[in-house]
Design a protein around this motif. Structure first.
Motif, PDB file in Angstrom:
ATOM      1  N   GLY A  28      18.038  11.876 -13.230  1.00 22.91           N
ATOM      2  CA  GLY A  28      17.440  10.667 -12.675  1.00 22.91           C
ATOM      3  C   GLY A  28      17.861   9.429 -13.436  1.00 22.91           C
ATOM      4  N   THR A  29      17.295   8.307 -13.059  1.00 20.43           N
ATOM      5  CA  THR A  29      17.529   7.025 -13.719  1.00 20.43           C
ATOM      6  C   THR A  29      16.234   6.577 -14.374  1.00 20.43           C
ATOM      7  OG1 THR A  29      19.190   6.427 -12.063  1.00 20.43           O
ATOM      8  CG2 THR A  29      18.253   4.636 -13.370  1.00 20.43           C
ATOM      9  N   PHE A  30      16.326   6.085 -15.596  1.00 19.22           N
ATOM     10  CA  PHE A  30      15.111   5.646 -16.275  1.00 19.22           C
ATOM     11  C   PHE A  30      15.399   4.410 -17.122  1.00 19.22           C
ATOM     12  CE2 PHE A  30      17.209   7.735 -19.694  1.00 19.22           C
ATOM     13  CZ  PHE A  30      16.593   7.405 -20.889  1.00 19.22           C
ATOM     14  N   ALA A  31      14.314   3.737 -17.526  1.00 20.44           N
ATOM     15  CA  ALA A  31      14.405   2.561 -18.384  1.00 20.44           C
ATOM     16  C   ALA A  31      14.394   3.025 -19.829  1.00 20.44           C
ATOM     17  CB  ALA A  31      13.254   1.609 -18.109  1.00 20.44           C
ATOM     18  N   MET A  32      15.539   2.956 -20.477  1.00 22.49           N
ATOM     19  CA  MET A  32      15.669   3.443 -21.851  1.00 22.49           C
ATOM     20  C   MET A  32      15.385   2.315 -22.831  1.00 22.49           C
ATOM     21  SD  MET A  32      18.905   5.455 -23.496  1.00 22.49           S
ATOM     22  CE  MET A  32      18.874   6.104 -25.169  1.00 22.49           C
ATOM     23  N   GLY A  33      14.631   2.638 -23.880  1.00 20.91           N
ATOM     24  CA  GLY A  33      14.321   1.641 -24.894  1.00 20.91           C
ATOM     25  C   GLY A  33      12.977   0.992 -24.668  1.00 20.91           C
ATOM     26  N   SER A  34      12.678   0.012 -25.517  1.00 28.08           N
ATOM     27  CA  SER A  34      11.411  -0.717 -25.428  1.00 28.08           C
ATOM     28  C   SER A  34      11.590  -2.121 -25.980  1.00 28.08           C
ATOM     29  CB  SER A  34      10.314   0.015 -26.203  1.00 28.08           C
ATOM     30  OG  SER A  34       9.130  -0.755 -26.271  1.00 28.08           O
ATOM     31  N   ARG A 173      10.101  11.525 -22.068  1.00 25.46           N
ATOM     32  CA  ARG A 173       9.208  10.733 -21.218  1.00 25.46           C
ATOM     33  C   ARG A 173       8.515  11.597 -20.164  1.00 25.46           C
ATOM     34  NH1 ARG A 173       9.394   5.415 -21.992  1.00 25.46           N
ATOM     35  NH2 ARG A 173      11.071   4.565 -23.292  1.00 25.46           N
ATOM     36  N   GLY A 174       9.073  12.724 -19.844  1.00 24.03           N
ATOM     37  CA  GLY A 174       8.409  13.641 -18.931  1.00 24.03           C
ATOM     38  C   GLY A 174       8.115  13.068 -17.559  1.00 24.03           C
ATOM     39  N   GLY A 175       8.928  12.123 -17.121  1.00 21.57           N
ATOM     40  CA  GLY A 175       8.720  11.500 -15.820  1.00 21.57           C
ATOM     41  C   GLY A 175       7.874  10.247 -15.859  1.00 21.57           C
ATOM     42  N   LEU A 176       7.316   9.897 -17.012  1.00 19.50           N
ATOM     43  CA  LEU A 176       6.487   8.693 -17.140  1.00 19.50           C
ATOM     44  C   LEU A 176       7.360   7.527 -17.590  1.00 19.50           C
ATOM     45  CD1 LEU A 176       3.295  10.166 -18.844  1.00 19.50           C
ATOM     46  CD2 LEU A 176       3.672   9.688 -16.422  1.00 19.50           C
ATOM     47  N   ASP A 177       8.159   7.020 -16.688  1.00 16.80           N
ATOM     48  CA  ASP A 177       9.098   5.954 -17.022  1.00 16.80           C
ATOM     49  C   ASP A 177       8.351   4.706 -17.471  1.00 16.80           C
ATOM     50  OD1 ASP A 177      11.535   4.766 -17.370  1.00 16.80           O
ATOM     51  OD2 ASP A 177      11.845   4.272 -15.258  1.00 16.80           O
ATOM     52  N   GLY A 178       8.693   4.203 -18.662  1.00 19.11           N
ATOM     53  CA  GLY A 178       8.092   2.983 -19.168  1.00 19.11           C
ATOM     54  C   GLY A 178       6.809   3.179 -19.939  1.00 19.11           C
ATOM     55  N   ALA A 182       4.702   9.881 -24.809  1.00 23.64           N
ATOM     56  CA  ALA A 182       5.208  10.940 -23.932  1.00 23.64           C
ATOM     57  C   ALA A 182       4.153  11.405 -22.937  1.00 23.64           C
ATOM     58  CB  ALA A 182       5.688  12.121 -24.779  1.00 23.64           C
ATOM     59  N   TRP A 183       2.904  10.992 -23.125  1.00 23.64           N
ATOM     60  CA  TRP A 183       1.793  11.418 -22.270  1.00 23.64           C
ATOM     61  C   TRP A 183       1.131  10.238 -21.563  1.00 23.64           C
ATOM     62  CZ3 TRP A 183       2.145  11.996 -27.552  1.00 23.64           C
ATOM     63  CH2 TRP A 183       1.432  11.088 -28.326  1.00 23.64           C
ATOM     64  N   GLY A 184       1.602   9.009 -21.770  1.00 20.53           N
ATOM     65  CA  GLY A 184       1.001   7.841 -21.136  1.00 20.53           C
ATOM     66  C   GLY A 184       0.880   6.687 -22.099  1.00 20.53           C
ATOM     67  N   ASP A 185      -0.034   5.763 -21.810  1.00 21.44           N
ATOM     68  CA  ASP A 185      -0.173   4.561 -22.627  1.00 21.44           C
ATOM     69  C   ASP A 185      -1.337   4.619 -23.609  1.00 21.44           C
ATOM     70  OD1 ASP A 185       0.801   2.523 -19.803  1.00 21.44           O
ATOM     71  OD2 ASP A 185       2.029   3.193 -21.497  1.00 21.44           O
ATOM     72  N   ASP A 186      -2.198   5.595 -23.484  1.00 26.53           N
ATOM     73  CA  ASP A 186      -3.357   5.747 -24.361  1.00 26.53           C
ATOM     74  C   ASP A 186      -2.999   6.740 -25.467  1.00 26.53           C
ATOM     75  OD1 ASP A 186      -5.778   6.117 -25.607  1.00 26.53           O
ATOM     76  OD2 ASP A 186      -6.894   6.616 -23.786  1.00 26.53           O
ATOM     77  N   PRO A 335       8.773   8.009 -27.192  1.00 22.35           N
ATOM     78  CA  PRO A 335      10.098   8.337 -26.666  1.00 22.35           C
ATOM     79  C   PRO A 335      11.171   7.298 -26.977  1.00 22.35           C
ATOM     80  CG  PRO A 335       8.422   8.855 -25.045  1.00 22.35           C
ATOM     81  CD  PRO A 335       7.723   8.135 -26.161  1.00 22.35           C
ATOM     82  N   ALA A 336      10.823   6.020 -26.964  1.00 21.25           N
ATOM     83  CA  ALA A 336      11.822   4.970 -27.177  1.00 21.25           C
ATOM     84  C   ALA A 336      12.239   4.831 -28.632  1.00 21.25           C
ATOM     85  CB  ALA A 336      11.294   3.628 -26.666  1.00 21.25           C
TER      86      ALA A 336
END
Length: 359
Positions: A28-34, A173-178, A182-186, A335-336
């Motif tokens: 797939g395509t993802f946003a790499m970095g932060s 990222r496990g599909g959680l782009d951005g 690795a599990w979300g934002d919390d 991940p980033a």
């Protein structure tokens, strides 16, 4: 995104599992970095990744032991330095050994890594804390004290490869782009800790809210969206990509990865010290003492711009953070996050996992 593949890709169909406990990561395509944390993670860019198989978890002590028993392989940390190649070096530092973390009695100057890192003779994957320690009871923990060539040797033996940085981050990222983690934002959803990290005041007080002082056995924390375990925290992981600095990036001062040259500690025994017919060696066929990846005097040193820390080293990207990463000092269990590591170095918080790319 450049990649460095160092082994022959096995022929494997996406629907055919190439080994036990490998997980299919769809392309797939993802946003790499932060843009939100450390300078070396910028800029955010769109990256395409082909599907691949990845080890469900970092290579464990038990798995690495099977490789050593089958091949007789001797890791970098188990080899003594050649005194003729290191004239004037303290004889104690010529001995076999590796870098080990030690908690300090109290608060220390966080700009001096030597307060908590030391070169311990005898420390290696079999004896993580040095003489008198062992991996008994830690068979399911990630193997540590592995330099890049040690990880690559295992990958070749197992018919696999080491991941690129892009593959590793995409999988993490496990599909959680951005998402931040690795599990979300919390960081701790509903109060649950999701990775083995440092809780407390680094480097002297670890509250051990996750119950672990050092590494943890695989599977103690939830898998990510692709079913991968311990993608962040626990141990840093090697990737096969060379580390390239970006214009204007000087790196953040907080880092839990030691840089041996800056600490006046020896680099581990390089490929040039090994017999030419021994396993391992510099992945590009050199002796491991070439110019830095970006052609400058050295790679990023992670502590405010000490380029000389990696002078004449082959520097690669490591990912994922470790049990030593702390929110107030080294928030790199994301991940980033990325850091530079001398390929010849081994530490008590650095391991790896492998991938298989279908053709």
């Amino acid at each position: 995104m450049s990649s460095t593949h160092t082994t022959t890709e096995p022929v494997v169909l996406p629907g055919s599992r190439p080994g036990k406990k490998m997980v299919w990561v769809p392309g797939g395509t993802f946003a790499m970095g932060s843009q939100d944390f450390y300078p070396e993670e910028r800029p955010v860019r769109q990256v395409d990744v082909d599907g691949f198989w990845m080890d469900e978890h970092p290579v464990t002590v038990a798995e690495y032991r099977r490789f050593v028993r089958a091949t007789g392989y001797v890791t970098v940390a188990e080899r003594s330095l050649d005194p003729s190649r290191h004239p004037g070096l303290d004889p104690r530092l010529l001995a076999q050994g590796s870098l080990v973390f030690h908690k300090t009695p109290g608060p220390v100057d966080l700009s001096d890594h030597r307060s908590w890192w030391s070169y311990v003779p005898g420390a290696c994957w079999r004896r993580p804390e040095g003489a008198g320690s062992s991996v008994h009871g830690r068979e399911r923990h990630p193997v540590t004290h592995v330099a890049y060539e040690d990880a690559e040797a295992y990958a070749i033996w197992s018919g696999k490869e080491l991941p690129t940085e892009a593959e590793w981050e995409y999988a993490s990222r496990g599909g959680l782009d951005g998402a931040i983690y690795a599990w979300g934002d919390d960081f701790s959803p509903q109060g649950r800790l999701m990775a083995n990290t440092w809780q407390g005041e680094f480097p002297w007080r670890n509250a051990k809210l996750d119950r672990f002082e050092r590494t943890s056995p695989i599977g103690m924390f939830p898998a990510n969206g692709y079913g991968l375990l311990d993608m962040t925290g626990n141990v840093w992981e090697w990737t096969c990509d060379l580390y390239h600095t970006r214009p204007g990036d000087r790196g953040a001062k907080a880092t839990c990865v030691p840089h041996t040259k800056r600490q006046s500690l020896p680099r581990q025994r390089a490929a040039e010290d090994a017999p030419r017919d021994s396993p391992g060696g510099a992945p590009d066929g050199s002796a491991g003492d070439g110019d830095s990846p970006d052609g400058s005097a050295g790679g990023w040193a992670g502590d405010g711009g000490a380029d000389e820390a990696f002078e004449h080293a082959v520097v690669r990207v490591i990912k994922g953070g470790s049990y030593l990463c702390c929110a107030t000092f080294c928030l790199r269990y994301r991940p980033a996050a990325r850091q530079a590591m001398d390929s010849d170095s081994a530490t008590c918080h650095l391991g790896f996992r492998c991938v298989v790319r279908p053709r």
